[in-house]
Design a protein around this motif. Structure first.
Motif, PDB file in Angstrom:
ATOM      1  N   ARG A   1       0.833  -1.205   0.000  1.00 32.00           N
ATOM      2  CA  ARG A   1       0.000   0.000   0.000  1.00 32.00           C
ATOM      3  C   ARG A   1       0.865   1.251   0.000  1.00 32.00           C
TER       4      ARG A   1
ATOM      5  N   THR B   1       3.200   1.899   2.115  1.00 29.19           N
ATOM      6  CA  THR B   1       3.516   2.285   3.491  1.00 29.19           C
ATOM      7  C   THR B   1       4.995   2.596   3.672  1.00 29.19           C
TER       8      THR B   1
ATOM      9  N   LEU C   1       5.997   5.901   2.037  1.00 26.68           N
ATOM     10  CA  LEU C   1       5.601   7.063   2.831  1.00 26.68           C
ATOM     11  C   LEU C   1       6.508   7.228   4.046  1.00 26.68           C
TER      12      LEU C   1
ATOM     13  N   ARG D   1      -4.432   2.811  -4.265  1.00 23.11           N
ATOM     14  CA  ARG D   1      -4.570   2.852  -2.806  1.00 23.11           C
ATOM     15  C   ARG D   1      -3.401   3.590  -2.163  1.00 23.11           C
ATOM     16  N   ALA D   2      -2.203   3.393  -2.707  1.00 24.03           N
ATOM     17  CA  ALA D   2      -1.035   4.095  -2.171  1.00 24.03           C
ATOM     18  C   ALA D   2      -1.171   5.598  -2.380  1.00 24.03           C
ATOM     19  N   ARG D   3      -1.653   5.996  -3.547  1.00 27.03           N
ATOM     20  CA  ARG D   3      -1.849   7.426  -3.813  1.00 27.03           C
ATOM     21  C   ARG D   3      -2.897   8.017  -2.880  1.00 27.03           C
ATOM     22  N   ALA D   4      -3.942   7.237  -2.590  1.00 34.22           N
ATOM     23  CA  ALA D   4      -4.969   7.714  -1.660  1.00 34.22           C
ATOM     24  C   ALA D   4      -4.388   7.895  -0.265  1.00 34.22           C
ATOM     25  N   LYS D   5      -3.501   6.990   0.133  1.00 36.22           N
ATOM     26  CA  LYS D   5      -2.871   7.096   1.448  1.00 36.22           C
ATOM     27  C   LYS D   5      -1.956   8.322   1.511  1.00 36.22           C
ATOM     28  N   LEU D   6      -1.292   8.617   0.393  1.00 37.91           N
ATOM     29  CA  LEU D   6      -0.430   9.800   0.333  1.00 37.91           C
ATOM     30  C   LEU D   6      -1.250  11.071   0.510  1.00 37.91           C
ATOM     31  N   GLY D   7      -2.418  11.109  -0.144  1.00 38.94           N
ATOM     32  CA  GLY D   7      -3.313  12.253   0.001  1.00 38.94           C
ATOM     33  C   GLY D   7      -2.614  13.564  -0.295  1.00 38.94           C
TER      34      GLY D   7
ATOM     35  N   HIS E   1      -0.374  15.154   1.687  1.00 36.56           N
ATOM     36  CA  HIS E   1       0.646  15.330   2.720  1.00 36.56           C
ATOM     37  C   HIS E   1       1.839  16.168   2.263  1.00 36.56           C
TER      38      HIS E   1
END
Length: 199
Positions: A42, A44, A47, A68-74, A76
């Motif tokens: 993902r 993680t 990041l 999903r990884a891009r969504a987690k990055l948002g 930031h």
């Protein structure tokens, strides 16, 4: 996984948190030939590295994993981006890299020219940190393909110089692994035969 990344980061001679340390590549599921049960990537680790000052490119062959990884990055604002790529079919963009982190990718590199090509993506003296499925431990039905320490050394040494090779584990499913930290060579490995002691 954070402990392994901390060790790799320390080997870069990285300063305090937030200091720039060059380009890093984080490999998720690297190829269409990878084990399709590996759905845990993902971004993680990408990041985590970006939060500590690295400029990171995270790669996975699965578009959903990258999404999903891009969504987690948002939003930031980290120096981190993600790309969908089969690394056995195309070279990654933005090289050379100072550090490559690979979790269970090594088993894909069956041919010496494949390993040499990926070693060439490293900057001079660049580091490659890999978690590799180990032949140690009980039989198992799932998890990464297994490699012996001898197989790891024979595969790595032509292209990279091994700094550390020790037992570890994939903590999400408990399978034993090899922690292998290696560096791009500045000269070829020398033959272990034919050396005669001088008087």
């Amino acid at each position: 996984m954070e402990r392994e990344l901390r060790l790799g980061r320390a080997s870069l001679g990285h300063g305090g948190a937030g200091a720039a340390a060059g380009r890093v590549r984080d490999l998720g599921r690297r190829s269409a030939h990878a084990d399709t049960r590996d759905r845990g990537w993902r971004g993680t680790n990408s990041l985590w590295l970006a939060e500590r000052g690295f400029e990171v490119l995270g790669i996975d062959v699965a578009p959903l994993a990258v999404e999903r990884a891009r969504a987690k990055l948002g939003g930031h604002g980290l120096a981190c981006r993600f790309a969908t790529l089969d690394i056995l079919a195309a070279d990654p963009p933005d090289g050379p890299f100072h550090f490559v982190f690979d979790r269970g990718c090594f088993h894909l590199f069956d041919e010496p020219d494949e390993r040499a090509r990926f070693a060439a993506a490293l900057a001079p003296r660049g580091l490659w940190l890999s978690l590799i499925g180990s032949t140690e431990g009980p039989p198992r039905e799932v998890g990464p393909p297994r490699r012996s320490a001898r197989e790891v050394a024979l595969a790595v040494e032509p292209a990279l110089e091994i700094i550390e090779l020790r037992s570890s584990e994939f903590r999400d499913h408990g399978a034993l692994a090899w922690f292998c930290l290696a560096r791009r060579r500045t000269m070829p490995a020398q033959s272990s035969y034919g050396v005669v002691a001088s008087d």
